[in-house]
Write a protein that holds these residues in place. Sequence first.
Motif, PDB file in Angstrom:
ATOM      1  N   GLY A   1       0.817  -1.212   0.000  1.00 18.77           N
ATOM      2  CA  GLY A   1       0.000   0.000   0.000  1.00 18.77           C
ATOM      3  C   GLY A   1       0.847   1.257   0.000  1.00 18.77           C
ATOM      4  N   ILE A   2       1.923   1.241   0.786  1.00 15.24           N
ATOM      5  CA  ILE A   2       2.821   2.404   0.839  1.00 15.24           C
ATOM      6  C   ILE A   2       3.457   2.643  -0.528  1.00 15.24           C
ATOM      7  N   LEU A   3       3.936   1.566  -1.158  1.00 17.40           N
ATOM      8  CA  LEU A   3       4.571   1.716  -2.470  1.00 17.40           C
ATOM      9  C   LEU A   3       3.577   2.234  -3.514  1.00 17.40           C
ATOM     10  N   LEU A   4       2.372   1.675  -3.523  1.00 15.45           N
ATOM     11  CA  LEU A   4       1.363   2.144  -4.465  1.00 15.45           C
ATOM     12  C   LEU A   4       1.036   3.612  -4.226  1.00 15.45           C
ATOM     13  N   SER A   5       0.883   3.972  -2.959  1.00 15.83           N
ATOM     14  CA  SER A   5       0.530   5.347  -2.619  1.00 15.83           C
ATOM     15  C   SER A   5       1.618   6.324  -3.025  1.00 15.83           C
ATOM     16  N   PHE A   6       2.855   5.859  -3.057  1.00 19.78           N
ATOM     17  CA  PHE A   6       3.954   6.740  -3.475  1.00 19.78           C
ATOM     18  C   PHE A   6       4.074   6.821  -4.993  1.00 19.78           C
ATOM     19  N   PHE A   7       3.928   5.683  -5.675  1.00 15.31           N
ATOM     20  CA  PHE A   7       4.191   5.668  -7.117  1.00 15.31           C
ATOM     21  C   PHE A   7       2.979   6.065  -7.966  1.00 15.31           C
TER      22      PHE A   7
ATOM     23  N   ALA B   1      -2.206  15.130  -8.264  1.00 20.28           N
ATOM     24  CA  ALA B   1      -1.652  13.777  -8.229  1.00 20.28           C
ATOM     25  C   ALA B   1      -1.657  13.209  -6.815  1.00 20.28           C
ATOM     26  N   ALA B   2      -1.413  14.060  -5.813  1.00 12.21           N
ATOM     27  CA  ALA B   2      -1.415  13.589  -4.420  1.00 12.21           C
ATOM     28  C   ALA B   2      -2.763  13.019  -4.031  1.00 12.21           C
ATOM     29  N   HIS B   3      -3.846  13.647  -4.489  1.00 11.81           N
ATOM     30  CA  HIS B   3      -5.191  13.176  -4.142  1.00 11.81           C
ATOM     31  C   HIS B   3      -5.449  11.781  -4.693  1.00 11.81           C
ATOM     32  N   TYR B   4      -4.871  11.481  -5.855  1.00 11.29           N
ATOM     33  CA  TYR B   4      -5.136  10.200  -6.503  1.00 11.29           C
ATOM     34  C   TYR B   4      -4.168   9.104  -6.068  1.00 11.29           C
ATOM     35  N   GLY B   5      -3.144   9.461  -5.293  1.00 12.86           N
ATOM     36  CA  GLY B   5      -2.299   8.444  -4.685  1.00 12.86           C
ATOM     37  C   GLY B   5      -2.780   8.101  -3.289  1.00 12.86           C
ATOM     38  N   SER B   6      -3.484   9.043  -2.676  1.00  7.58           N
ATOM     39  CA  SER B   6      -4.035   8.825  -1.346  1.00  7.58           C
ATOM     40  C   SER B   6      -5.402   8.157  -1.471  1.00  7.58           C
ATOM     41  N   ILE B   7      -6.128   8.058  -0.354  1.00  7.23           N
ATOM     42  CA  ILE B   7      -7.379   7.285  -0.359  1.00  7.23           C
ATOM     43  C   ILE B   7      -8.544   8.079   0.203  1.00  7.23           C
ATOM     44  N   SER B   8      -9.736   7.635  -0.135  1.00 11.74           N
ATOM     45  CA  SER B   8     -10.968   8.204   0.418  1.00 11.74           C
ATOM     46  C   SER B   8     -11.573   7.191   1.375  1.00 11.74           C
ATOM     47  N   ILE B   9     -11.595   7.541   2.672  1.00  9.64           N
ATOM     48  CA  ILE B   9     -12.156   6.640   3.676  1.00  9.64           C
ATOM     49  C   ILE B   9     -13.643   6.383   3.396  1.00  9.64           C
ATOM     50  N   VAL B  10     -14.371   7.417   2.957  1.00  6.50           N
ATOM     51  CA  VAL B  10     -15.802   7.249   2.686  1.00  6.50           C
ATOM     52  C   VAL B  10     -16.011   6.253   1.545  1.00  6.50           C
ATOM     53  N   THR B  11     -15.190   6.343   0.504  1.00  6.28           N
ATOM     54  CA  THR B  11     -15.274   5.383  -0.596  1.00  6.28           C
ATOM     55  C   THR B  11     -14.955   3.977  -0.107  1.00  6.28           C
TER      56      THR B  11
ATOM     57  N   GLU C   1      -2.224   7.335   3.284  1.00  6.50           N
ATOM     58  CA  GLU C   1      -2.450   8.773   3.225  1.00  6.50           C
ATOM     59  C   GLU C   1      -1.147   9.528   2.957  1.00  6.50           C
ATOM     60  N   THR C   2      -0.126   9.227   3.756  1.00 13.50           N
ATOM     61  CA  THR C   2       1.076  10.056   3.786  1.00 13.50           C
ATOM     62  C   THR C   2       1.995   9.909   2.577  1.00 13.50           C
ATOM     63  N   PRO C   3       2.282   8.678   2.076  1.00 13.00           N
ATOM     64  CA  PRO C   3       3.242   8.581   0.966  1.00 13.00           C
ATOM     65  C   PRO C   3       2.856   9.418  -0.248  1.00 13.00           C
ATOM     66  N   ALA C   4       1.564   9.524  -0.533  1.00  8.67           N
ATOM     67  CA  ALA C   4       1.135  10.330  -1.678  1.00  8.67           C
ATOM     68  C   ALA C   4       1.456  11.803  -1.454  1.00  8.67           C
ATOM     69  N   ILE C   5       1.314  12.273  -0.216  1.00  5.56           N
ATOM     70  CA  ILE C   5       1.644  13.661   0.095  1.00  5.56           C
ATOM     71  C   ILE C   5       3.140  13.891  -0.077  1.00  5.56           C
ATOM     72  N   VAL C   6       3.949  12.940   0.403  1.00  8.08           N
ATOM     73  CA  VAL C   6       5.399  13.042   0.240  1.00  8.08           C
ATOM     74  C   VAL C   6       5.763  13.110  -1.238  1.00  8.08           C
TER      75      VAL C   6
END
Length: 328
Positions: free
Chosen positions: A76-82, A106-116, A143-148
């Motif tokens: 999950g971390i790797l996906l959220s970063f790449f 791009a950060a929004h689409y690497g992170s996740i939506s809890i409601v979804t 959440e965080t890797p996409a922000i990074v």
Amino acid sequence: MTLSILDLAVQNLASPMVLFFALGVAAALIRSDLSVPEAAAKLLALYLMLAIGFKGGAEVSKSGLDPSMALTIGAGILLSFFIPLAGYFFIRMTTRLGAVDAAAVAAHYGSISIVTFVAATEIVRGLGLAYEGYLIAVAAVMETPAIVAALLLARRAAPKEQAGESMGTLLREVATNGSIVILVGAFFIGWITGERGMDMISPFIVDPFKGILCLFLLDMGLVAGRGLRQGARELSPALIAYGIYFPLVSAAFAAPVAVLLGLSVGGTALFITLAASASYIAVPAAMRLALPEANPAIYLTLSLGVTFPFNLSLGIPLYAALAQRIAG
């Protein structure tokens, strides 16, 4: 199944959080003097990131860290970063967005939506599919890797005198960014203190969460509405198309990873949903602090106004069907 999914989509789109965002947009478009003070808006953003991080850490502490969970969290971390790196490439190739706005989107689409994610769990349960309970912990760490990744992209696009700094300096600046510190710090505090810590502060981070989220989304709606009023053409057809097709690209990235991890059919559907969702809570809060020059009228309206309803109405059933085909 179609009727229940439509009911779920209507229920979520008519939730107080989404409607408060719509109220903010409407208030801005009619030029109301409704506003949220800047200091209060930053405090709301800090609260949301603290609560999300702490609850994720507490969930990991509760579930325990076994090899399967560790591997899934790592994936999950790797996906959220790449995924943001791929998203940034698609945006820059197909739209005219500048580097900072493209990085924020791009950060929004690497992170996740809890409601979804929650909506997807209900659909998976309705289909009678089992899933791994630790996926909520996976959601927390995505959440965080996409922000990074987004901050790295934005920072690398800075003027040459800044972009020429060493990667070590760049990573240090990203790692010490306030939004990253509060998310990661709260996550580890939640992990260390576990259920005891959650019991101690749950009146602060559980019960008020949805109400404060409503206030935050009201402010985001005001900001997005003002941006739309001042430049409605910024959300171009190419960007709207991105909000629909890129979740499918992310799902294609996540599907083989879920199979390699050996997740159940329900777990595969939820893992794909996590990768294909787009944040409209943690990442907008982080972008508000970390990239204030980015335009919320673009990144928030795209994730909440385009991708969120797409996933609720069509995306989740597609991800569940894909999971049944590849993991069933």
